[in-house]
Design a protein around this motif. Structure first.
Motif, PDB file in Angstrom:
ATOM      1  N   GLN A   1       0.740  -0.900   0.121  1.00 46.21           N
ATOM      2  CA  GLN A   1      -0.025   0.015  -0.101  1.00 46.21           C
ATOM      3  C   GLN A   1       0.852   1.715   0.012  1.00 46.21           C
ATOM      4  OE1 GLN A   1      -3.010  -0.595   2.990  1.00 46.21           O
ATOM      5  NE2 GLN A   1      -4.011  -0.529   1.622  1.00 46.21           N
ATOM      6  N   GLU A   2       1.752   1.095   0.652  1.00 43.70           N
ATOM      7  CA  GLU A   2       2.828   2.839   1.117  1.00 43.70           C
ATOM      8  C   GLU A   2       3.148   2.371  -0.593  1.00 43.70           C
ATOM      9  OE1 GLU A   2       6.538   3.943   3.374  1.00 43.70           O
ATOM     10  OE2 GLU A   2       4.667   3.530   3.959  1.00 43.70           O
ATOM     11  N   LEU A   3       4.367   1.656  -1.160  1.00 47.26           N
ATOM     12  CA  LEU A   3       4.564   1.462  -2.247  1.00 47.26           C
ATOM     13  C   LEU A   3       3.828   2.174  -4.018  1.00 47.26           C
ATOM     14  CD1 LEU A   3       6.643  -1.381  -1.221  1.00 47.26           C
ATOM     15  CD2 LEU A   3       7.106   1.146  -1.945  1.00 47.26           C
TER      16      LEU A   3
ATOM     17  N   ALA B   1       8.832   0.201 -10.285  1.00 50.11           N
ATOM     18  CA  ALA B   1      10.571   0.620 -10.455  1.00 50.11           C
ATOM     19  C   ALA B   1      11.063  -1.333 -10.033  1.00 50.11           C
ATOM     20  CB  ALA B   1      11.492   1.467  -9.728  1.00 50.11           C
ATOM     21  N   PRO B   2      10.173  -1.792 -11.281  1.00 50.21           N
ATOM     22  CA  PRO B   2       9.830  -3.493 -10.705  1.00 50.21           C
ATOM     23  C   PRO B   2      11.647  -4.380 -10.750  1.00 50.21           C
ATOM     24  CG  PRO B   2       9.261  -2.856 -12.645  1.00 50.21           C
ATOM     25  CD  PRO B   2      10.092  -2.307 -12.705  1.00 50.21           C
ATOM     26  N   THR B   3      12.457  -3.957 -11.953  1.00 51.14           N
ATOM     27  CA  THR B   3      13.900  -4.702 -11.236  1.00 51.14           C
ATOM     28  C   THR B   3      15.078  -3.456 -10.964  1.00 51.14           C
ATOM     29  OG1 THR B   3      13.742  -5.868 -14.008  1.00 51.14           O
ATOM     30  CG2 THR B   3      15.840  -5.218 -13.234  1.00 51.14           C
ATOM     31  N   THR B   4      15.041  -3.770 -10.248  1.00 50.12           N
ATOM     32  CA  THR B   4      16.756  -2.943  -9.559  1.00 50.12           C
ATOM     33  C   THR B   4      18.208  -3.823  -9.663  1.00 50.12           C
ATOM     34  OG1 THR B   4      15.099  -1.363  -8.049  1.00 50.12           O
ATOM     35  CG2 THR B   4      17.626  -1.700  -7.016  1.00 50.12           C
ATOM     36  N   ALA B   5      18.625  -3.351  -9.620  1.00 44.76           N
ATOM     37  CA  ALA B   5      20.550  -3.823  -9.675  1.00 44.76           C
ATOM     38  C   ALA B   5      21.692  -2.902  -9.382  1.00 44.76           C
ATOM     39  CB  ALA B   5      20.814  -4.190 -11.550  1.00 44.76           C
TER      40      ALA B   5
ATOM     41  N   ARG C   1      26.345  -7.047  -8.991  1.00 43.21           N
ATOM     42  CA  ARG C   1      26.185  -8.228  -9.279  1.00 43.21           C
ATOM     43  C   ARG C   1      24.635  -8.020  -9.765  1.00 43.21           C
ATOM     44  NH1 ARG C   1      29.830  -7.971  -5.946  1.00 43.21           N
ATOM     45  NH2 ARG C   1      31.613  -8.273  -6.814  1.00 43.21           N
ATOM     46  N   HIS C   2      24.396  -8.366  -8.689  1.00 42.75           N
ATOM     47  CA  HIS C   2      22.523  -8.935  -8.363  1.00 42.75           C
ATOM     48  C   HIS C   2      21.356  -8.116  -8.481  1.00 42.75           C
ATOM     49  CE1 HIS C   2      25.534 -11.867  -5.880  1.00 42.75           C
ATOM     50  NE2 HIS C   2      26.014 -10.554  -5.442  1.00 42.75           N
ATOM     51  N   ALA C   3      20.397  -8.632  -8.778  1.00 48.78           N
ATOM     52  CA  ALA C   3      19.483  -7.778  -9.509  1.00 48.78           C
ATOM     53  C   ALA C   3      17.702  -8.512  -8.570  1.00 48.78           C
ATOM     54  CB  ALA C   3      19.380  -7.508 -10.946  1.00 48.78           C
ATOM     55  N   TYR C   4      17.154  -7.890  -8.745  1.00 46.77           N
ATOM     56  CA  TYR C   4      16.110  -7.639  -8.079  1.00 46.77           C
ATOM     57  C   TYR C   4      14.395  -7.370  -8.250  1.00 46.77           C
ATOM     58  CZ  TYR C   4      15.227  -3.927  -4.770  1.00 46.77           C
ATOM     59  OH  TYR C   4      14.860  -2.711  -4.734  1.00 46.77           O
ATOM     60  N   TYR C   5      13.644  -8.149  -8.788  1.00 52.07           N
ATOM     61  CA  TYR C   5      12.417  -6.847  -8.997  1.00 52.07           C
ATOM     62  C   TYR C   5      11.336  -7.180  -8.094  1.00 52.07           C
ATOM     63  CZ  TYR C   5       9.143 -12.151  -9.847  1.00 52.07           C
ATOM     64  OH  TYR C   5       8.609 -12.681  -9.027  1.00 52.07           O
ATOM     65  N   ALA C   6      10.900  -6.336  -8.432  1.00 48.73           N
ATOM     66  CA  ALA C   6       9.616  -6.077  -7.020  1.00 48.73           C
ATOM     67  C   ALA C   6       8.286  -6.134  -7.671  1.00 48.73           C
ATOM     68  CB  ALA C   6       9.762  -5.052  -6.074  1.00 48.73           C
ATOM     69  N   SER C   7       7.136  -6.938  -7.307  1.00 52.11           N
ATOM     70  CA  SER C   7       6.192  -7.283  -7.900  1.00 52.11           C
ATOM     71  C   SER C   7       5.270  -6.050  -7.085  1.00 52.11           C
ATOM     72  CB  SER C   7       5.351  -8.239  -7.875  1.00 52.11           C
ATOM     73  OG  SER C   7       5.331  -8.905  -6.870  1.00 52.11           O
TER      74      SER C   7
ATOM     75  N   TRP D   1      10.842 -12.945  16.307  1.00 49.65           N
ATOM     76  CA  TRP D   1       9.788 -11.588  15.014  1.00 49.65           C
ATOM     77  C   TRP D   1      10.403 -10.800  15.169  1.00 49.65           C
ATOM     78  CZ3 TRP D   1       5.576 -12.730  12.427  1.00 49.65           C
ATOM     79  CH2 TRP D   1       4.695 -11.501  11.351  1.00 49.65           C
ATOM     80  N   LYS D   2      10.723 -10.581  13.910  1.00 54.30           N
ATOM     81  CA  LYS D   2      11.996  -9.272  13.868  1.00 54.30           C
ATOM     82  C   LYS D   2      10.659  -7.640  13.107  1.00 54.30           C
ATOM     83  CE  LYS D   2      16.687 -10.268  13.772  1.00 54.30           C
ATOM     84  NZ  LYS D   2      16.723 -10.916  15.348  1.00 54.30           N
ATOM     85  N   GLU D   3      10.741  -6.972  13.137  1.00 49.45           N
ATOM     86  CA  GLU D   3       9.986  -6.179  12.393  1.00 49.45           C
ATOM     87  C   GLU D   3      10.585  -5.811  11.127  1.00 49.45           C
ATOM     88  OE1 GLU D   3       6.836  -5.297  13.369  1.00 49.45           O
ATOM     89  OE2 GLU D   3       7.097  -6.090  15.707  1.00 49.45           O
ATOM     90  N   ILE D   4      10.105  -5.997  10.436  1.00 44.09           N
ATOM     91  CA  ILE D   4      10.538  -5.669   8.962  1.00 44.09           C
ATOM     92  C   ILE D   4       9.453  -3.864   8.173  1.00 44.09           C
ATOM     93  CG2 ILE D   4      10.316  -6.299   6.525  1.00 44.09           C
ATOM     94  CD1 ILE D   4      10.327  -8.724   7.397  1.00 44.09           C
ATOM     95  N   THR D   5      10.831  -3.199   8.440  1.00 47.53           N
ATOM     96  CA  THR D   5      10.214  -1.395   7.559  1.00 47.53           C
ATOM     97  C   THR D   5       9.388  -1.691   6.253  1.00 47.53           C
ATOM     98  OG1 THR D   5      12.153  -1.179   7.460  1.00 47.53           O
ATOM     99  CG2 THR D   5      11.605  -1.028   9.835  1.00 47.53           C
ATOM    100  N   PRO D   6       8.573  -0.985   6.095  1.00 51.19           N
ATOM    101  CA  PRO D   6       8.095  -0.312   4.525  1.00 51.19           C
ATOM    102  C   PRO D   6       9.800  -0.908   4.270  1.00 51.19           C
ATOM    103  CG  PRO D   6       7.030   0.423   6.238  1.00 51.19           C
ATOM    104  CD  PRO D   6       8.145   0.066   6.401  1.00 51.19           C
ATOM    105  N   GLN D   7       9.871  -0.097   4.468  1.00 48.47           N
ATOM    106  CA  GLN D   7      11.734   0.610   3.556  1.00 48.47           C
ATOM    107  C   GLN D   7      12.419  -0.727   3.386  1.00 48.47           C
ATOM    108  OE1 GLN D   7      12.369   2.849   1.956  1.00 48.47           O
ATOM    109  NE2 GLN D   7      14.306   2.220   1.287  1.00 48.47           N
ATOM    110  N   GLN D   8      12.607  -1.608   4.136  1.00 43.92           N
ATOM    111  CA  GLN D   8      12.920  -2.860   4.319  1.00 43.92           C
ATOM    112  C   GLN D   8      12.554  -4.048   3.323  1.00 43.92           C
ATOM    113  OE1 GLN D   8      13.720  -3.630   9.135  1.00 43.92           O
ATOM    114  NE2 GLN D   8      15.625  -3.299   8.479  1.00 43.92           N
ATOM    115  N   TRP D   9      10.535  -3.751   3.134  1.00 42.43           N
ATOM    116  CA  TRP D   9      10.397  -4.912   2.335  1.00 42.43           C
ATOM    117  C   TRP D   9      10.308  -4.160   1.263  1.00 42.43           C
ATOM    118  CZ3 TRP D   9       8.073  -9.087   2.762  1.00 42.43           C
ATOM    119  CH2 TRP D   9       8.307  -9.510   4.581  1.00 42.43           C
ATOM    120  N   ALA D  10      10.541  -2.886   0.812  1.00 42.71           N
ATOM    121  CA  ALA D  10      10.543  -2.639  -0.339  1.00 42.71           C
ATOM    122  C   ALA D  10      11.889  -2.737  -1.335  1.00 42.71           C
ATOM    123  CB  ALA D  10      10.336  -1.021  -0.271  1.00 42.71           C
ATOM    124  N   GLU D  11      13.211  -2.919  -0.493  1.00 42.40           N
ATOM    125  CA  GLU D  11      14.575  -3.410  -1.056  1.00 42.40           C
ATOM    126  C   GLU D  11      14.887  -4.937  -0.934  1.00 42.40           C
ATOM    127  OE1 GLU D  11      18.499  -0.894   0.733  1.00 42.40           O
ATOM    128  OE2 GLU D  11      17.729  -1.417   2.623  1.00 42.40           O
ATOM    129  N   ALA D  12      13.511  -5.511   0.182  1.00 45.98           N
ATOM    130  CA  ALA D  12      14.018  -6.564  -0.138  1.00 45.98           C
ATOM    131  C   ALA D  12      13.397  -7.238  -1.333  1.00 45.98           C
ATOM    132  CB  ALA D  12      13.098  -7.575   1.080  1.00 45.98           C
TER     133      ALA D  12
END
Ligand code: FES
Ligand SMILES: [Fe+2]
Length: 479
Positions: free
Chosen positions: A242-244, A250-254, A257-263, A350-361
């Motif tokens: 929701q936040e995002l 920006a579905p692909t970030t590189a 070396r490594h890259a991810y996509y975020a749906s 249980w570690k809190e995962i911030t919206p920023q961390q979800w976004a980066e993951a």
């Protein structure tokens, strides 16, 4: 150094030019803007280059620490002509060796098992778990040789997040440097405290990269998994979604070396958006209640994929269906609250995962070159693909489902057995994976058609695939 290549900077170097001067790369393998020539998938010669230049110089995820529960446990990792033994040397140390006898080269061990020392099956030479020579039968008959000369030849082995990585290049940078920024970003997901629920390996009739490509973008979801759009959301990170959604697409970030996509975030004019947000129009079985949409999507993933979600998140989803959700809280956020309370009450960290961390993951990371990680709160998927011998049209593809374990069990050992299948249809992988794996052969057959020259990739949603090739060029053509 992390170079974040902003995917919106289209058409600018270095994103579209690759990492090496174009004239170093033979034309049939040369990348073009969002275009990957098919020879990089189909040519046996290119596979040889990958094996000689790339796989020998990169960190490869070889196994998890829980596959080596006791001193003397070993796992064999094969790739191309290389066989490497990963051995638990002591409680605190894991080592890796080329799996070849110093006498006449015999492979020392196969598969996995547990030994007191490594013994060659041919003439019985023996090595300690630290690789030093213990016994040469009738040694006095041999030319005098130092123990060093007779020791097993080591391969670098380092660990992160419960994974053991190996590297055949003695001069490679340390693993954590190589993985950057993944260790920092994945930290709140506690992968080191997860264990395999299951690990299944299947032979797929496709190039090893084709197997991975199918999991490196969400662009295929509409075509391949239409059932996932029964639900308004197909991801549990709803709080962050929701936040995002208000942010850029920006579905692909590189990185370097490594890259991810975020749906995350929805772009206009996709088929999904044509159908609008009205769940009724999306074949949602008339699910208009946000609680149900979240709960059913969690439970579908939990039941069908048997991973990424777990039995606690399933129960939290069940409770969500009839929960009294406060007006200022989204169903997704409330689900996470329920899941958290269940987890804490039952002895899970249980570690809190911030919206920023979800976004980066994000959704899925390509850990260069051949592993994919999908992080989630309490569970994750790991995918890994390797060439099957020297056949560019065949690979070994493995799916691992991992769950967080209760804190009280962190030090407990258990035996774990992966399962391997010649025919992937025998692996009972569920609807979603079966849909994905069905594509493998079709892509391969189609790619062999003389009419087809290469992949034409979405510059937004499929650059995770392109990034792999960009980085591979650096290893293959630069020295
Ligand atoms: S080949 Fe290994 S002991 Fe002879
Ligand atoms: Fe898929």
């Amino acid at each position: 150094m992390s170079v974040v290549l902003e995917p919106r900077l289209r058409g600018k170097t270095p994103w579209f030019q690759g990492d090496v001067p174009a004239d170093l790369v033979p034309e049939k393998y040369r990348l073009d803007r969002a275009f990957v020539p098919k020879a990089r998938y189909l040519d046996p010669e290119f596979l040889r280059l990958e094996l000689d230049k790339m796989f020998r110089r990169t960190w490869l995820m070889a196994c998890r620490l829980e596959e080596l529960p006791g001193v003397g446990n070993f796992v064999e990792y094969e790739i191309g002509s290389h066989s490497i033994l990963i051995v638990r040397e002591s409680r605190a140390s894991v080592r890796a060796y080329h799996n070849a006898c110093r006498h006449r080269g015999t492979r020392l061990a196969r598969g996995r098992g547990r030994v007191g020392s490594l013994i060659c099956p041919f003439h019985g030479w023996r090595w300690n778990l630290d690789g030093s020579i213990r016994l040469v039968l009738d040694r006095e008959e041999f030319v005098p040789r130092s123990d060093d000369d007779l020791g097993l030849v080591g391969v670098r082995a380092e660990t992160w997040g419960g994974f053991v990585f190996i590297n055949m290049d003695p001069d490679a940078a340390p693993l954590l440097e190589y993985l950057d920024p993944i260790p920092r970003i994945f930290e709140p997901f506690q992968m080191e405290n997860m264990r395999y629920r299951w690990l299944k390996g299947v032979i797929l009739p496709c190039n090893w990269k084709t197997a991975l490509d199918g999991f490196l973008e969400a662009y295929h979801v509409l075509g391949t998994h239409p059932q996932l759009h029964r639900f308004d959301k197909s991801n549990t990170n709803i709080a962050s979604m929701q936040e995002l959604e208000s942010r850029v697409w920006a579905p692909t970030t590189a990185y370097e070396r490594h890259a991810y996509y975020a749906s995350v975030g929805r772009k206009k004019q996709t088929i999904t958006d044509d159908a609008g947000k009205d769940p009724a129009q999306r074949g949602t079985d008339n699910v208009t209640d946000e609680r149900l949409a979240v709960a059913l999507s969690v439970q579908y993933i939990a039941d069908d994929m048997r991973g990424l979600e777990n039995e606690r998140s399933w129960r939290a989803a069940e409770a969500l269906k009839t929960a009294d959700v406060p007006k200022d809280v989204s169903a997704g956020q409330y689900f996470l609250e329920l899941y958290k309370n269940l987890s804490l009450a039952e002895g899970y960290d249980w570690k809190e995962i911030t919206p920023q961390q979800w976004a980066e993951a994000g959704t899925a990371w390509n850990v260069f070159p051949n592993t994919i990680l999908l992080p989630n709160q309490g569970s994750m998927f790991m995918y890994r693909a390797r060439p099957n011998g020297f056949d560019p049209d065949s690979c070994l593809f493995e799916i691992g489902s991992l769950d967080l374990i209760p804190m009280a069990d962190y030090d407990k050992k258990r035996q774990f057995q992966p399962e391997y299948f010649e025919n992937w249809r025998d692996a009972d992988l569920g609807e979603v994976f079966n849909q994905d794996l069905s594509n493998a052969k079709e892509v391969t057959v189609g790619m062999h058609s003389p009419s087809f020259d290469g992949h034409r990739l979405s510059e937004d949603q499929e650059m995770t695939i392109y990034n792999h090739h960009r980085v591979a060029d650096r290893f293959i053509w630069n020295g």
